[in-house]
Design a protein around this motif. Structure first.
Motif, PDB file in Angstrom:
ATOM      1  N   VAL A 185       0.875  -1.167   0.000  1.00 27.06           N
ATOM      2  CA  VAL A 185       0.000   0.000   0.000  1.00 27.06           C
ATOM      3  C   VAL A 185       0.916   1.222   0.000  1.00 27.06           C
ATOM      4  CG1 VAL A 185      -1.668   1.356   1.326  1.00 27.06           C
ATOM      5  CG2 VAL A 185      -1.966  -1.115   1.081  1.00 27.06           C
ATOM      6  N   VAL A 186       0.770   2.032  -1.051  1.00 27.41           N
ATOM      7  CA  VAL A 186       1.527   3.275  -1.177  1.00 27.41           C
ATOM      8  C   VAL A 186       0.634   4.408  -0.660  1.00 27.41           C
ATOM      9  CG1 VAL A 186       2.585   4.904  -2.787  1.00 27.41           C
ATOM     10  CG2 VAL A 186       2.895   2.444  -3.114  1.00 27.41           C
ATOM     11  N   THR A 187       1.165   5.219   0.237  1.00 26.85           N
ATOM     12  CA  THR A 187       0.403   6.308   0.838  1.00 26.85           C
ATOM     13  C   THR A 187       1.174   7.616   0.726  1.00 26.85           C
ATOM     14  OG1 THR A 187       1.382   5.855   3.001  1.00 26.85           O
ATOM     15  CG2 THR A 187      -0.740   4.799   2.507  1.00 26.85           C
ATOM     16  N   SER A 188       0.439   8.709   0.809  1.00 27.18           N
ATOM     17  CA  SER A 188       1.064  10.031   0.815  1.00 27.18           C
ATOM     18  C   SER A 188       0.188  10.969   1.624  1.00 27.18           C
ATOM     19  CB  SER A 188       1.220  10.556  -0.618  1.00 27.18           C
ATOM     20  OG  SER A 188       1.876  11.813  -0.621  1.00 27.18           O
ATOM     21  N   ASP A 189       0.815  11.935   2.256  1.00 22.34           N
ATOM     22  CA  ASP A 189       0.086  12.952   3.001  1.00 22.34           C
ATOM     23  C   ASP A 189       0.880  14.245   2.911  1.00 22.34           C
ATOM     24  OD1 ASP A 189      -1.819  14.180   4.546  1.00 22.34           O
ATOM     25  OD2 ASP A 189      -1.382  13.065   6.375  1.00 22.34           O
ATOM     26  N   GLY A 190       0.152  15.336   2.812  1.00 23.49           N
ATOM     27  CA  GLY A 190       0.810  16.634   2.732  1.00 23.49           C
ATOM     28  C   GLY A 190      -0.197  17.717   2.423  1.00 23.49           C
ATOM     29  N   ALA A 191       0.292  18.850   1.974  1.00 28.13           N
ATOM     30  CA  ALA A 191      -0.553  20.009   1.700  1.00 28.13           C
ATOM     31  C   ALA A 191      -1.625  19.731   0.657  1.00 28.13           C
ATOM     32  CB  ALA A 191       0.312  21.181   1.256  1.00 28.13           C
ATOM     33  N   HIS A 192      -1.389  18.747  -0.203  1.00 27.75           N
ATOM     34  CA  HIS A 192      -2.323  18.468  -1.301  1.00 27.75           C
ATOM     35  C   HIS A 192      -3.293  17.334  -0.991  1.00 27.75           C
ATOM     36  CE1 HIS A 192      -0.280  21.351  -3.848  1.00 27.75           C
ATOM     37  NE2 HIS A 192       0.820  20.921  -3.274  1.00 27.75           N
ATOM     38  N   GLY A 193      -3.220  16.776   0.219  1.00 31.52           N
ATOM     39  CA  GLY A 193      -4.182  15.761   0.623  1.00 31.52           C
ATOM     40  C   GLY A 193      -3.532  14.466   1.051  1.00 31.52           C
ATOM     41  N   ARG A 194      -4.387  13.564   1.507  1.00 33.11           N
ATOM     42  CA  ARG A 194      -3.961  12.245   1.992  1.00 33.11           C
ATOM     43  C   ARG A 194      -4.565  11.189   1.074  1.00 33.11           C
ATOM     44  NH1 ARG A 194      -5.157   9.544   7.934  1.00 33.11           N
ATOM     45  NH2 ARG A 194      -3.069   8.682   8.172  1.00 33.11           N
ATOM     46  N   VAL A 195      -3.717  10.348   0.501  1.00 27.71           N
ATOM     47  CA  VAL A 195      -4.173   9.331  -0.438  1.00 27.71           C
ATOM     48  C   VAL A 195      -3.424   8.027  -0.201  1.00 27.71           C
ATOM     49  CG1 VAL A 195      -4.850  10.939  -2.274  1.00 27.71           C
ATOM     50  CG2 VAL A 195      -2.500  10.057  -2.205  1.00 27.71           C
ATOM     51  N   CYS A 232      -4.951   8.985  -7.176  1.00 23.37           N
ATOM     52  CA  CYS A 232      -3.888   9.194  -6.191  1.00 23.37           C
ATOM     53  C   CYS A 232      -2.649   9.855  -6.792  1.00 23.37           C
ATOM     54  CB  CYS A 232      -3.469   7.864  -5.575  1.00 23.37           C
ATOM     55  SG  CYS A 232      -4.765   7.091  -4.615  1.00 23.37           S
ATOM     56  N   LEU A 233      -2.414   9.625  -8.064  1.00 23.16           N
ATOM     57  CA  LEU A 233      -1.155  10.059  -8.674  1.00 23.16           C
ATOM     58  C   LEU A 233      -0.911  11.564  -8.563  1.00 23.16           C
ATOM     59  CD1 LEU A 233       1.388   9.139 -10.146  1.00 23.16           C
ATOM     60  CD2 LEU A 233       0.126   9.387 -12.289  1.00 23.16           C
ATOM     61  N   PRO A 234      -1.837  12.433  -8.965  1.00 24.88           N
ATOM     62  CA  PRO A 234      -1.526  13.867  -8.876  1.00 24.88           C
ATOM     63  C   PRO A 234      -1.303  14.356  -7.449  1.00 24.88           C
ATOM     64  CG  PRO A 234      -3.785  13.526  -9.684  1.00 24.88           C
ATOM     65  CD  PRO A 234      -3.132  12.182  -9.584  1.00 24.88           C
ATOM     66  N   VAL A 235      -2.021  13.785  -6.479  1.00 23.06           N
ATOM     67  CA  VAL A 235      -1.849  14.188  -5.082  1.00 23.06           C
ATOM     68  C   VAL A 235      -0.472  13.757  -4.587  1.00 23.06           C
ATOM     69  CG1 VAL A 235      -2.730  13.921  -2.729  1.00 23.06           C
ATOM     70  CG2 VAL A 235      -4.330  14.103  -4.658  1.00 23.06           C
ATOM     71  N   LEU A 236      -0.114  12.521  -4.860  1.00 25.13           N
ATOM     72  CA  LEU A 236       1.194  12.002  -4.444  1.00 25.13           C
ATOM     73  C   LEU A 236       2.319  12.836  -5.054  1.00 25.13           C
ATOM     74  CD1 LEU A 236       2.223   8.335  -4.234  1.00 25.13           C
ATOM     75  CD2 LEU A 236       3.657   9.929  -5.462  1.00 25.13           C
ATOM     76  N   LEU A 237       2.218  13.133  -6.339  1.00 26.73           N
ATOM     77  CA  LEU A 237       3.266  13.908  -7.004  1.00 26.73           C
ATOM     78  C   LEU A 237       3.358  15.315  -6.424  1.00 26.73           C
ATOM     79  CD1 LEU A 237       2.780  12.807 -10.723  1.00 26.73           C
ATOM     80  CD2 LEU A 237       4.346  11.871  -9.002  1.00 26.73           C
ATOM     81  N   ALA A 238       2.211  15.933  -6.151  1.00 23.05           N
ATOM     82  CA  ALA A 238       2.209  17.283  -5.585  1.00 23.05           C
ATOM     83  C   ALA A 238       2.771  17.298  -4.164  1.00 23.05           C
ATOM     84  CB  ALA A 238       0.792  17.860  -5.609  1.00 23.05           C
ATOM     85  N   ASN A 239       2.479  16.246  -3.377  1.00 25.35           N
ATOM     86  CA  ASN A 239       3.018  16.173  -2.009  1.00 25.35           C
ATOM     87  C   ASN A 239       4.530  15.964  -2.013  1.00 25.35           C
ATOM     88  OD1 ASN A 239       0.587  16.580  -0.673  1.00 25.35           O
ATOM     89  ND2 ASN A 239       0.171  14.388  -0.425  1.00 25.35           N
ATOM     90  N   GLY A 240       5.034  15.237  -3.013  1.00 22.82           N
ATOM     91  CA  GLY A 240       6.472  15.014  -3.118  1.00 22.82           C
ATOM     92  C   GLY A 240       7.026  13.971  -2.166  1.00 22.82           C
ATOM     93  N   VAL A 241       6.162  13.280  -1.437  1.00 22.18           N
ATOM     94  CA  VAL A 241       6.582  12.225  -0.510  1.00 22.18           C
ATOM     95  C   VAL A 241       5.609  11.067  -0.602  1.00 22.18           C
ATOM     96  CG1 VAL A 241       7.663  13.855   1.102  1.00 22.18           C
ATOM     97  CG2 VAL A 241       5.298  13.150   1.471  1.00 22.18           C
ATOM     98  N   PHE A 242       6.100   9.868  -0.252  1.00 24.42           N
ATOM     99  CA  PHE A 242       5.219   8.707  -0.167  1.00 24.42           C
ATOM    100  C   PHE A 242       5.831   7.660   0.741  1.00 24.42           C
ATOM    101  CE2 PHE A 242       7.930   7.693  -3.814  1.00 24.42           C
ATOM    102  CZ  PHE A 242       8.258   6.367  -3.612  1.00 24.42           C
TER     103      PHE A 242
END
Length: 163
Positions: A22-32, A59-69
């Motif tokens: 499970v790939v996750t990301s959280d940041g200014a652009h959201g949590r996915v 999920c892809l645009p949010v993850l890319l915008a957050n820059g972390v996963f």
């Protein structure tokens, strides 16, 4: 060149065994988060991993915008988490993170407690190929646990046998 039937190719690839991540990301652009079976190590110097996502993944645009996963490699018994992030648990479609307990290490990306391995990553590069994007990240923190992996093959979860 001989054309490959996409349904036959999908069937053949489904016969292989893969770990479940499970790939996750959280940041200014959201949590996915999203379930993938394509996680792979990329390099030891620098330590890095890669995974593939369909170009139309929400999920892809949010993850890319957050820059972390985070890449959470699931352990046996975490099927519900995998199913939740694959969108297969109706009551968790609005809160997929409700299927597990989460914390963080360096980047703030959600890391699943009890996962086999947890890689906290900063986005390094994105490559396009066909219908998918190949996402590469540099590992900035990691943890491993003494569990058995959750394996997926032939459209179902499997257990590894000790030889």
């Amino acid at each position: 060149m001989h054309a490959i039937d996409s349904a036959a190719f999908r069937h053949a690839m489904g016969r292989t065994a893969a770990g479940v991540t499970v790939v996750t990301s959280d940041g200014a652009h959201g949590r996915v988060g999203v379930t993938v079976s394509s996680l792979s190590s990329l390099s030891l110097e620098p330590p890095s991993v890669l995974f593939c996502l369909h170009r139309d993944s929400r999920c892809l645009p949010v993850l890319l915008a957050n820059g972390v996963f985070a890449a959470n490699i699931l352990a046996q018994g975490q099927q519900r988490v995998a199913d939740s992030f694959a969108g297969l648990v109706p009551e968790l479609r609005e809160d997929r993170f409700g299927a597990g307990e989460w914390d963080g290490l360096a980047t703030g990306a959600p890391l699943l407690r009890g996962a086999l391995c947890r890689f906290d990553c900063r986005l390094a590069n994105v490559f396009e190929h066909g219908t998918h994007r190949i996402v590469a990240g540099n590992v900035v923190a990691m943890e491993t646990h003494a569990e058995h992996p959750l394996v997926y093959s032939n459209r179902s979860y499997r257990r590894l046998e000790v030889a």
